[in-house]
Design a protein around this motif. Structure first.
Motif, short mmCIF file in Angstrom:
data_model
loop_
_atom_site.label_atom_id
_atom_site.label_comp_id
_atom_site.label_asym_id
_atom_site.label_seq_id
_atom_site.Cartn_x
_atom_site.Cartn_y
_atom_site.Cartn_z
N LEU A 473 12.11 0.71 -8.60
CA LEU A 473 11.05 0.28 -9.51
C LEU A 473 10.57 -1.11 -9.17
O LEU A 473 9.36 -1.40 -9.18
N SER A 474 11.49 -2.01 -8.84
CA SER A 474 11.10 -3.39 -8.49
C SER A 474 10.27 -3.40 -7.22
O SER A 474 9.25 -4.08 -7.11
N ILE A 475 10.69 -2.67 -6.20
CA ILE A 475 9.94 -2.63 -4.92
C ILE A 475 8.55 -2.07 -5.15
O ILE A 475 7.56 -2.59 -4.62
N CYS A 476 8.42 -1.05 -5.91
CA CYS A 476 7.11 -0.46 -6.19
C CYS A 476 6.20 -1.44 -6.91
O CYS A 476 4.99 -1.52 -6.65
N THR A 477 6.78 -2.19 -7.84
CA THR A 477 5.97 -3.18 -8.58
C THR A 477 5.44 -4.26 -7.65
O THR A 477 4.26 -4.65 -7.71
N ILE A 478 6.33 -4.78 -6.77
CA ILE A 478 5.91 -5.85 -5.83
C ILE A 478 4.84 -5.32 -4.89
O ILE A 478 3.81 -5.96 -4.65
N LEU A 479 5.05 -4.15 -4.31
CA LEU A 479 4.05 -3.60 -3.37
C LEU A 479 2.73 -3.32 -4.07
O LEU A 479 1.65 -3.54 -3.51
N SER A 480 2.77 -2.84 -5.24
CA SER A 480 1.53 -2.57 -5.96
C SER A 480 0.76 -3.87 -6.25
O SER A 480 -0.49 -3.90 -6.20
N TYR A 481 1.50 -4.90 -6.55
CA TYR A 481 0.81 -6.18 -6.84
C TYR A 481 0.18 -6.75 -5.59
O TYR A 481 -0.93 -7.26 -5.60
N ARG A 482 0.90 -6.72 -4.47
CA ARG A 482 0.38 -7.29 -3.23
C ARG A 482 -0.82 -6.48 -2.72
O ARG A 482 -1.74 -7.06 -2.14
N HIS A 483 -0.84 -5.25 -2.85
CA HIS A 483 -1.93 -4.42 -2.30
C HIS A 483 -2.81 -3.87 -3.42
O HIS A 483 -3.29 -2.74 -3.35
N ARG A 484 -3.00 -4.63 -4.45
CA ARG A 484 -3.76 -4.14 -5.57
C ARG A 484 -5.21 -3.89 -5.24
O ARG A 484 -5.86 -2.99 -5.77
#
Length: 1471
Positions: A473-484
């Protein structure tokens, strides 16, 4: 009539003959009348005597008059019941010849008529259409209340009338019914002393009911009656158990055993059934393969019923239980069984046997196997648990024609052996708990207790899964934020604005897509397809409206709507969605691992039996509350049948099975089956199994049970490359059988099943290559049990019985299950079910439910169990007191509640040696436990048993108690039966050996004492050993003696038996000896009543020749006939029978008879013949036949004699004392003479001699000489007398005849001369009479041979007269003289003569006829042929003798006319 007719016919006879005829007719009439009077006198005197009419039972008794003894062909008594002197009922009693002389009886059993009066009975005898006078007997007035009829049995539905009559001086107060509720009860007052009661009997009475009559003085009397049904037995079913006898069972009906008076008797094929009331009858018969009609006849006092069963006993074998069941071989996992048969004929039968295997510890059924074979005596049980206790039993039936399963054998306990080489065992799927593990070895048992704790592995696994979730869940949140930005561009591509309608959010099945499909590649397609979804152009207010108006799961919200939220909300939403999806998937995966994975495995579909088998997946072991398997039968991929199998928790892990039992649909295809498991409304995936094409013929449906009357369709499918030749039924005869060809590989057969099949029938299918296969089916009925009947035996439980119906137990597949009041019956197939209930006095409905594979049935019975008590047998029956002639019995009850019941008990007493019933007594009392048996024989063995029933509401008799053997105490012997026989100067005193029931113990000896009657004190005594039974005394014939005989045993001496010896010998000549013939090995004797008798009659008998071992019997004084039987009687031996009158003094001889029991042929050479000739007669003589050789009575003799031509003649005599017979009027020849004796057996003896008769020469010569002398003496005397009276004789013979005066032309032609009739003057009557005397009077017609024959020719022919020749040579006919009858008033004129014409050749003869008769003449040619002319009134003997005169008219020129002419005679002139 005959007399007058004969007198009329005798008017032409002389007076003397008339007088003789009248005399003979008078004698014949007198003889006939005397014969009739004799017959009438011998029959009409035969009538009833000593007539009695019992007051209580209305039983009429009478005896035959002594004159009836002469009747040999039976007698009929006519009876009439009279009320108010009017006959209201007729009856008759037929008396057989053997019963004549005995006592007869008749009981009135008809209903009382409406008019009530004191009844009377009259009777008379009838024989040969003649009757005796009526003898009437009226019921006496004994000063008591009389209620009629008494002890009457009525049929339900009838109407009965009872009458109460009281004596004079009393009046009736009331008349009513007791213990019966009838309808339409009417009481009528006929008079002060007579009342009548009429009732419609519309219901059955439980026991005897009563009609009570009470007088004004309080006196009460009544009459009992019972209302019941005639026999209504039904459903006869016969079978055999040992192939040597027949056992028949039937439903004994509702009215059976309800009352002792209604006890039924049964006969099977005409032979009595010993225990038919139980619904069973057995008889020895010859069992063969023929279907026969078996008939059972049930009879009670209300009627007779016949029920039938048509059966071939070879197809109805109900086998007995196997004997000596044991294990021949025992292994860890299998056991070999063996047994034997007590019926040897079973070894030839094709058998099927069931082996029932149960757990030896819990008694639960494990499984059941079935085996087949001829005379089967062994089986193998497989798949057993090593070292385990099992209980095994076996039952068998016939395989070819299955009828019923036999009885189960006795159960046998068997323990399987231990399986060696198993070092470890693993037990899986255990719950978290404490377990004790035990290892059972052959030598010892070891155990260990293990407690299972929750594993830490589950905790670690859970924590690891949660950590992985948060990291992802944490990795998905970070990746989603960076490539929003990239995500936004990809997600928010240009999309046409949708037009939203009011229904853009419809039901989930239209707008919702699976939450598992969020891939980018499908997003655009999803948007395109779901145009009604909201888009990113919507404002926050629209979203709020949407969310407030439509509630939906967050998982199911459109992705577009979630992405349109703010940046932080989107990230949080995505995180929570991923977390929720992961949690849901984890939960579902866990459920799939524990439940949905639980399904079938190792699924097999049997090709032959269409049996589906499968096992549970190991994951199913966690389920603790059961499992359900859903099954579907598919044909052409379409479900046609659904089923389910419920698996109990204890069965999880075992093998399950399901068999297709539905009917085949009309379309035929290869079927398949799919199944899945269901648990908590969740199912596993379908697992399908298709019937494989094994290259064999497939026929469906298989092993199917059909109902009689239904229609079944069967389908045959063959593999590719094969084609069907035919499809047919085997061992079943159905109607409307239709075979349809669906294709080359598929055929179907439809049949209407209109009859029951005895066993499995088959549908067979044959290919063109000759391959055959088939499918079995069975046709039967749904349950048809009936006639439920419930009762109680211990007042604490209910026992119900019923008729199990025709289809019961016919096939194992049709086994029924039963429930009583909803509770299962353990052994319902036997027609019995028992349950514990609370018994009270309430009438309840009891319901039995029967179920089989074809249907369900409920039958009911309404009963108050307190009125249906079927008691158990009395217990501990014993004798409390034993005396010589009575016994006191006692017994106890195993059911304590019987002590409060009013009971009636029957005591059955049988002979302990012959097992024949002696008598039966009945006792009453509350809680009855004792009874007294009277009138017994001392020192005698008896078998005693007891049964009881309720007295108030009698239902059934209980079972008989066990028989108890009891011997009465001893007593002194009974008085001896003594008789005597006087022979010349010796008297033989004899007595009969006391029978066992007369001696009352062992006889020691006998004592005989005798003395003169005038000096009784001076007696002589002697003892006779017990082996002798007679004593010969030499007594003074001039004195009278009194002889007494006694017997002695351990208890004392018997009463003395006395007989008086007369003072002289019995003279045989005083009494005439008559003849008697035996029949059926006996003599029937009858005699007239003797006024001298005081103590009856004595009949003795002994052989006429040889040593006389006499026997005797005594007859009571009220009888004058008897039938004598003796084991010493011999055929062909003559016996002398004497009848004595027993008096206070010496016996008096009445009659003597001689005869044979059965006459036999007299053997040996009977005759030594001698002969003596007297003229033409021969006398044959012989010596008399000795009486000792006469084995038959001789009635006479017959002498047969035969000449050389074979002609047989005979002469006989009826004199049995004759010693010769004479044959008379014999020719001089050789004869064979044979003499035979005519006896009661027939003709005996055929001794023959040949005799040649000598001519009697001297007698012949003497006869000739005497004849010649007589002739020479008579001839001279005649000559002298004739000479002296010659003138008178001449005048008488040749009277003077006047000569006729003839003219010259007296014979002229008719046309020239007129002829005048000859006139006879009455004044010259005497002279005219002289004329015909010249002629031959009444001479028969004679042919004219030649002209020399000139009868009565006139010689006075005038000279110069010559007959002229005729132109034609045919002469006239000559009419012969025929006797004519004179006319009245004239004398008989014989002037009918022939007048020949001598001058003419051939001559003509003229016929002269008397006056008033037409004269016709005709020519007669004298050439040997005579033509006869018939006169008036004469008919010729044959047609050849008649002719007419038409031919004569052809000769007009004849000198002599052949027409009628008359001869003119000159009249006599007076002087």
């Amino acid at each position: 009539m005959l007399f007058s007719h004969l007198l009329a016919d005798t008017h032409c006879l002389s007076l003397q003959r008339k007088m003789i005829m009248i005399t003979w007719l008078l004698l014949f009439s007198l003889f006939r009348q005397s014969t009739q009077d004799g017959q009438g006198e011998g029959v009409l005197r035969c009538g009833p005597q000593n007539v009695t009419l019992d007051y209580d039972s209305f039983l009429l008794k009478w005896e035959d008059d002594p004159s009836c003894s002469v009747i040999r062909d039976g007698l009929v008594y006519e009876l009439q019941l009279l009320i108010a002197d009017k006959p209201v009922h007729n009856g008759e009693v037929v008396v057989a010849p053997a019963q004549i002389g005995s006592t007869h009886s008749w009981k009135w059993t008809s209903h009382l008529p409406s008019q009530c009066a004191r009844p009377s009975v009259r009777l008379r005898s009838q024989y040969n259409n003649q009757s005796s006078t009526w003898m009437q007997k009226t019921l006496p007035d004994q000063g008591e209340i009389l209620v009629l009829p008494r002890d009457q049995i009525f049929k339900v539905g009838s109407t009965a009338t009872f009458c109460c009559m009281v004596p004079d001086g009393a009046s009736i107060k009331t008349m009513f019914l007791h213990d019966y509720k009838g309808t339409n009860v009417t009481t009528t007052k006929n008079s002060e002393h007579v009342h009548s009661l009429t009732v419609h009997l519309d219901q059955e009475s439980e026991n005897w009911s009563d009609v009570i009559c009470e007088t004004t003085k309080g006196n009460i009397s009544g009459a009992s009656f019972h209302v019941s049904y005639p026999p209504d037995d039904s459903d006869l079913q016969c079978e055999t158990r040992d192939l040597e006898s027949i056992d028949c069972f039937w439903n004994v009906g509702r009215a059976a055993n309800e009352h002792p008076a209604m006890e039924r008797t049964y006969q099977l094929q005409g032979s009595p059934c010993i225990n038919g009331r139980s619904g069973k009858c057995s008889q020895k018969v010859e069992v063969d393969a023929v279907e026969r009609n078996w008939t059972l006849t049930a009879t009670n006092r209300l009627g007779k019923l016949e029920i039938h069963d048509k059966a071939n006993l070879t197809k109805r074998v109900h086998m007995v239980a196997p004997d000596k069941v044991a294990a021949s071989t025992v292994n860890p996992r299998n056991i070999s069984l063996k047994w034997s048969w007590t019926v040897k004929k079973y070894s030839n039968l094709n058998l099927t046997c069931q082996v029932d295997v149960s757990d030896g510890n819990s008694n639960t059924k494990v499984f059941q196997t079935e085996n087949f074979g001829v005379g089967l005596t062994a089986a193998v049980i497989k798949d057993l648990i090593p070292h385990w206790d099992y209980v095994v039993r076996v039952r068998c039936g016939t395989a070819q024609h299955f009828w019923k399963w036999g009885d189960w054998s006795k159960s046998v306990k068997i323990c399987s052996k231990v399986a060696l080489g198993a070092p470890s065992l693993i037990e899986k799927n255990l719950n978290i708990s404490s377990y004790t593990f035990m290892v059972n070895a052959q030598t010892a048992v070891s155990s260990n207790t293990v407690t299972l704790n929750p594993s830490t592995y589950l905790t670690v696994l859970t924590l690891t899964a949660l950590g992985a979730v948060f990291i992802i869940l944490s990795i998905c949140t970070i990746l989603s934020y960076r490539h929003r930005m990239c995500i936004k561009h990809k997600v928010h591509s240009p999309i046409p604005k949708p037009v939203l309608t009011d229904k853009w959010l419809t039901s989930p099945n239209e707008h919702t897509f699976d939450h598992h499909h969020f891939g980018q590649s499908h997003y655009s397609e999803a948007i395109t397809r779901k145009k009604k979804f909201p888009t990113a152009d919507m404002t926050h207010e629209d979203v709020a409206k949407y969310t407030s108006s439509k509630t939906s799961d967050s998982v199911r919200l459109p992705v577009q709507l979630q992405i349109s939220l703010n940046k932080h909300g989107r990230i949080i939403m995505i995180a929570w969605l991923l977390l929720l999806s992961l949690s849901t998937t984890s939960t579902q995966d866990g459920q799939e691992n524990s439940v949905l994975r639980c399904g079938p495995q190792n699924v097999t579909l049997d090709y032959d039996s269409f049996l589906l088998k499968w096992e549970d997946d190991p994951s199913c072991s966690v389920i603790r509350d059961g499992l359900v398997y859903e099954l579907q039968l598919l044909i052409a991929d379409k479900p046609v049948h659904n089923g389910e199998v419920v698996v109990a928790p204890a069965q999880i892990g075992s093998t399950h099975s399901w068999k297709w039992t539905s009917h085949l649909p009309s379309q035929c295809a290869r079927p398949s089956v799919q199944l899945r498991s269901q648990y908590n409304n969740q199912s596993s995936t379908w697992m399908q199994k298709t019937l494989p094409d094994q290259g064999e013929i497939l026929i469906l449906s298989r092993d199917q049970i059909f109902k009689v009357g239904s229609t079944a369709t069967f389908c045959c499918m063959v593999p590719d490359g094969a084609s069907i030749k035919t499809m047919f039924l085997h061992d079943y005869k159905g109607t409307n059988v239709t075979t349809t060809k669906n294709s080359e590989h598929v055929h179907s057969l439809t049949v209407h099943l209109d009859q029951e099949s005895e066993n499995w029938s088959d549908v067979k299918c044959e290919t063109t290559k000759g391959n055959i296969n088939g499918a079995s089916f069975h046709v039967s009925y749904p349950p048809d049990d009936n006639d439920l009947q419930c009762e109680t035996r211990d007042l604490e439980s209910i026992d119900c019985f019923w008729n199990v119906g025709r289809a019961a137990n016919e096939h194992p597949a049709m086994e029924r299950t039963y429930q009583l009041q909803g509770s299962p019956c353990i052994n319902g197939r036997s027609g019995k079910c028992s349950q514990k209930v609370e018994v009270d006095a309430v009438e309840r409905n009891w319901t039995l439910t029967a179920t089989n594979r074809l249907g369900k049935l409920e039958i009911h019975d309404k009963a108050n169990l307190t009125k249906r008590v079927h008691m158990v047998a009395p217990d501990k029956v014993a004798a409390s007191t034993v005396n010589p002639r009575n016994i006191s019995l006692k017994w106890s009850w195993t059911v304590k509640k019987y002590s409060n019941l009013n009971l009636t008990c029957q005591v059955d007493v049988s002979d302990g040696n012959s097992n024949t019933k002696v008598f039966q007594t009945e006792n009453f009392g509350v809680g009855l436990t004792a009874a007294v048996i009277k009138d017994l024989i001392p020192h005698w063995d008896y078998d005693v048993r007891v049964r009881c029933g309720t007295a108030q509401h009698f239902w059934k008799w209980s079972d008989w108690s066990k028989s108890v053997k009891i011997r009465t105490k001893g007593d002194v012997p009974d008085a001896l039966d003594v008789w005597m026989k006087v022979k010349e100067d010796q008297t033989v005193i004899s007595w009969k050996v006391p029978l066992a029931n007369q001696s009352h113990g062992e006889i020691f000896d006998y004592k005989v004492a005798w003395a003169k009657t005038k000096d009784k004190n001076q007696s002589i005594q002697t003892n006779v050993s017990r082996s002798n039974h007679s004593l010969t005394l030499t007594l003074d014939p001039s004195e009278e003696y009194m002889v007494t005989v006694t017997a002695r045993n351990i208890n004392g001496s018997s009463s003395p038996s006395t007989i008086i010896i007369p003072h002289r010998n019995l003279d045989k000549s005083e009494v005439k000896t008559s003849w008697i013939s035996g029949s059926n090995g006996s003599f029937f004797l009858s005699w007239p009543v003797s006024p001298n008798t005081s103590c009856g009659y004595i009949v003795d008998w002994c052989p006429v020749f040889g040593k006389c071992y006499f026997e005797w019997m005594k007859v009571p004084p009220n009888r004058t006939n008897t039938t004598i039987f003796s084991k010493n009687f011999e055929d062909g031996r003559r016996y002398l029978l004497s009848i004595y009158a027993c008096t206070e003094g010496a016996p008096v001889l009445l009659q003597r008879r001689e005869g044979y029991i059965r006459e036999t042929k007299i053997e040996g050479e009977l005759f030594k013949l001698k002969n003596k000739q007297e003229d033409s007669a021969v006398e044959v003589s012989w010596e008399p036949i000795p009486l000792e050789k006469q084995t038959a009575s001789i009635h006479g003799y017959i002498l047969y004699y035969q000449d050389k031509s074979g002609n047989v003649f005979n002469v006989s005599t009826d004199d049995p004392e004759a010693t010769s017979l004479t044959a008379k009027n014999l020719n001089i020849s050789t004869y064979t003479f044979t003499v035979t004796a005519s006896t009661g057996f027939g003709l005996c003896g055929n001794t023959s001699i040949d005799v040649t008769l000598s001519p009697p020469a001297d007698q012949l010569i003497m006869l000739i000489l005497i004849s010649l002398g007589a002739v020479f003496l008579i001839l001279p005397v005649s000559i002298i007398i004739c000479y002296r009276h010659w003138a008178c004789i001449k005048h008488k013979v040749y009277p003077p005849i006047p000569k006729p005066v003839l003219t010259d032309q007296w014979l002229t032609l008719p046309d020239e001369h007129t002829s005048h009739r000859l006139h006879f003057d009455q004044s010259h009557y005497s002279e005219v009479l002289d004329v015909p005397k010249l002629h031959d009077q009444f001479r028969p017609p004679q042919p004219v041979v030649d002209q020399d024959y000139k009868p009565f020719t006139f010689s006075q022919t005038p000279k110069g007269y010559y007959n002229k020749p005729l132109k034609k040579s045919q002469p006239c006919l000559t009419l012969p003289t025929t006797g004519l009858t004179s006319q009245p008033g004239l004398p008989s004129s014989p002037i009918n003569g022939v007048f020949p014409n001598p001058s003419y050749k051939p001559s003509y003869n003229l016929v002269m006829q008397s006056e008033d008769r037409e004269f016709k003449s005709g020519p007669e040619v004298h050439e040997g042929i005579s033509f006869i002319r018939s006169f008036s009134g004469y008919q010729p003997q044959s047609p050849d003798e008649t002719f007419t005169t038409t031919e004569l008219e052809e000769y007009p020129n004849s000198p002599i006319s052949c027409k009628s002419t008359y001869i003119l005679l000159p009249q006599k002139t007076s002087n």
